[in-house]
Design an enzyme around this catalytic site. Structure first.
Site, PDB file in Angstrom:
ATOM      1  N   CYS A 177      -2.574   8.357   4.214  1.00 54.71           N
ATOM      2  CA  CYS A 177      -2.435   7.951   2.820  1.00 54.71           C
ATOM      3  C   CYS A 177      -3.726   8.145   2.038  1.00 54.71           C
ATOM      4  O   CYS A 177      -3.704   8.412   0.839  1.00 54.71           O
ATOM      5  CB  CYS A 177      -1.964   6.504   2.722  1.00 54.71           C
ATOM      6  SG  CYS A 177      -3.030   5.314   3.562  1.00 54.71           S
TER       7      CYS A 177
ATOM      8  N   GLU B  72       0.867  -1.173   0.000  1.00 58.26           N
ATOM      9  CA  GLU B  72       0.000   0.000   0.000  1.00 58.26           C
ATOM     10  C   GLU B  72       0.900   1.217   0.000  1.00 58.26           C
ATOM     11  O   GLU B  72       1.643   1.464   0.951  1.00 58.26           O
ATOM     12  CB  GLU B  72      -0.920   0.032   1.216  1.00 58.26           C
ATOM     13  CG  GLU B  72      -1.868   1.227   1.176  1.00 58.26           C
ATOM     14  CD  GLU B  72      -2.621   1.444   2.459  1.00 58.26           C
ATOM     15  OE1 GLU B  72      -2.571   2.577   2.975  1.00 58.26           O
ATOM     16  OE2 GLU B  72      -3.241   0.492   2.947  1.00 58.26           O
TER      17      GLU B  72
END
Length: 497
Positions: free
Chosen positions: A301, A266
């Protein structure tokens, strides 16, 4: 849990941090020849000094993990047996929430109220993921008389987990809990910016009954400790969360070492909020937009860092978000009333400032909510009047900076939202059902939410998997797809004649 600023300060003064790596049955001594320190971003003080574990120490951790895996003390347990231990671990995490939250607040500057909430959510994540494992079944069927075919789901072995600093407790658990549910052993390298809570999590796991050697934590930098872990040929899979650049280096390093292996990554994001003309409830929407980008000082994020709003609503929405930004005022991270902390590191602070300077050079209008020169604080900032090809519309800032673009036709909004190359999260706001379906299909992201925000001010369902696309990475998280990242599906065919 402490209630007042004074209570938290006293706990901080009294807390003792054990900086030793956790390998096998507990903490081990190292020679300390290579060391690094974590720095409190609020006042610049040293929080703790850790060993930058070298190849020998990392090798010992992998050796313990592999030996424990092969012994079957965890890998051959039933899913129910593993879930029981993990649920006890979740209870330990909840019971020690004040210490875990304090460690994260000291090392990366997260406001203590937010850090405590993150620990509470993380304990629930352990329970929910363990429960999900209990629902995992292996398909079986008869293709002809006298035959039986089935899938046997087996753990992989040693998982290398490398985690970031922005949510130290949560991001460690997101990376390692699915691997543990499936019966693997783990060697974890937490961020060198925030390390203490990861070590404490390992202590609590051992107390909860996790067999020695199943979870190991090596402290260190990416250049030394992380590189040694990536290179080790005994590692079956790498699970990484961090920047796109670091993810690319990990892939290259594994290939150069001649040990290419499966990975879950990720990476970065430039998550857009598209606001359609039909969604005119600006007063209700503005707090969601503000929370999405300013919470945790934008160090998220999935932060909604790109606002793409129809020209008819733009001025009103931008003004409303700016007014809300003024309420995100700097404060001491240990004050329970503080909702806005410093940027976690001086290096990250300089990167945010460089992005803002570049935006000005490109002709954009940079509007901080207030002026501040205190330490590593960056005020909530809106960058308006950006061109579609502006760097700030395409690059991840990882700070409390909202880029604003106006559009006339929906096709323009979709094109801009997909132009960054990232594909982590995208959000759209519309009252037109057909418009919502079009956006859900057209937006390139691992998660698309319509009239709801994911992660910050919203919820991530642990029962549903999502997989980033493009520069945001690959490999599923959450749900059954996330669990299966850490298992091998073996087909077994029996002829019973």
């Amino acid at each position: 849990m402490p209630k007042s600023f004074e209570d938290w300060e006293k706990l901080a003064a009294d807390i003792e941090i054990d900086p030793r790596p956790f390998i096998g049955a507990g903490r081990i001594a190292t020679d300390g020849s290579d060391a690094f320190s974590t720095i409190n971003p609020y006042d610049g003080s040293v929080v703790a000094t850790y060993t930058d574990c070298d190849e020998d120490v990392v090798g010992k951790a992998v050796e313990h993990a592999k030996a424990t895996f092969e012994s079957g003390t965890w890998s051959r347990n039933t899913m129910a047996e593993r879930a029981a231990v993990l649920n006890q671990w979740a209870d330990k995490v909840a019971e020690n929430a004040d210490v875990l939250a304090l460690l994260d607040s000291l090392e990366m500057g997260m406001p203590i109220a937010n850090a405590a909430g993150d620990v509470e959510y993380s304990a629930d994540f352990i329970r929910e993921t363990a429960s999900l494992g209990l629902s995992l079944t292996s398909p079986a069927g008869v293709t002809a008389p006298g035959t039986l075919n089935l899938n046997m789901i087996e753990p992989l072995g040693v998982i290398a987990a490398i985690t970031p600093w922005n949510f130290p407790v949560n991001q460690v658990l997101v990376r390692i809990v699915p691997a543990l549910v499936m019966g693997n052993s783990v060697v974890l390298k937490p961020s060198e910016v925030a390390t203490a809570s990861a070590l404490r999590l390992a202590d609590l796991a051992l107390e909860a009954g996790l067999p020695a050697g199943v979870l190991n934590v090596v402290t260190g930098t990416g250049a030394q400790t992380g590189a040694a872990l990536v290179r080790d040929p005994r590692v079956a899979r790498i699970a990484f969360t961090g920047s796109t650049g670091t993810g690319a280096r990990i892939q290259a390093l594994a290939a150069e070492a001649g040990v290419p292996k499966p990975m879950t990554m990720e990476l970065g994001g430039k998550s857009p909020h598209i606001v359609c003309a039909s969604f005119d409830e600006v007063a209700d929407l503005a707090p969601v937009i503000a929370q999405s980008i300013f919470w945790n000082s934008g160090q998220v994020c999935s932060a909604g860092s790109l606002l793409i709003v129809h020209e008819n609503l733009a001025d009103e929405l931008v003004q409303a978000v700016m007014e809300l930004g003024k309420g995100f005022t700097p404060g001491h991270p240990l004050d329970p009333n503080t909702q806005f902390g410093p940027i976690a590191t001086r290096g990250q602070y300089k990167q945010v400032q460089a992005h803002l300077s570049n935006a000005k050079d490109e002709g954009a209008n940079v509007h901080p909510a207030y002026q501040t020169t205190d330490g590593l604080f960056v005020a909530p900032t809106l960058v308006d009047g950006i061109a579609p090809n502006a760097a700030i519309a395409r690059e991840e800032i990882f700070g409390p900076v909202l880029a604003v673009a106006r559009y006339t036709e929906l096709s323009e909004a979709i094109e801009l939202a997909n132009s960054s190359g990232f594909g982590l999260v995208a959000t759209a706001w519309t009252k037109d059902l057909g418009e919502g379906h079009r956006l859900a299909r057209a937006l390139k992201a691992g998660s698309v939410t319509i009239n709801s925000s994911i992660g910050v001010g919203g919820e991530i369902s642990t029962s549903l998997g999502l997989e980033p696309v493009g520069n945001s990475g690959f490999g599923a998280d959450y749900g059954f797809p996330g669990l299966m990242q850490f298992a091998h599906a073996k087909m077994i065919a029996f002829n019973t004649h």
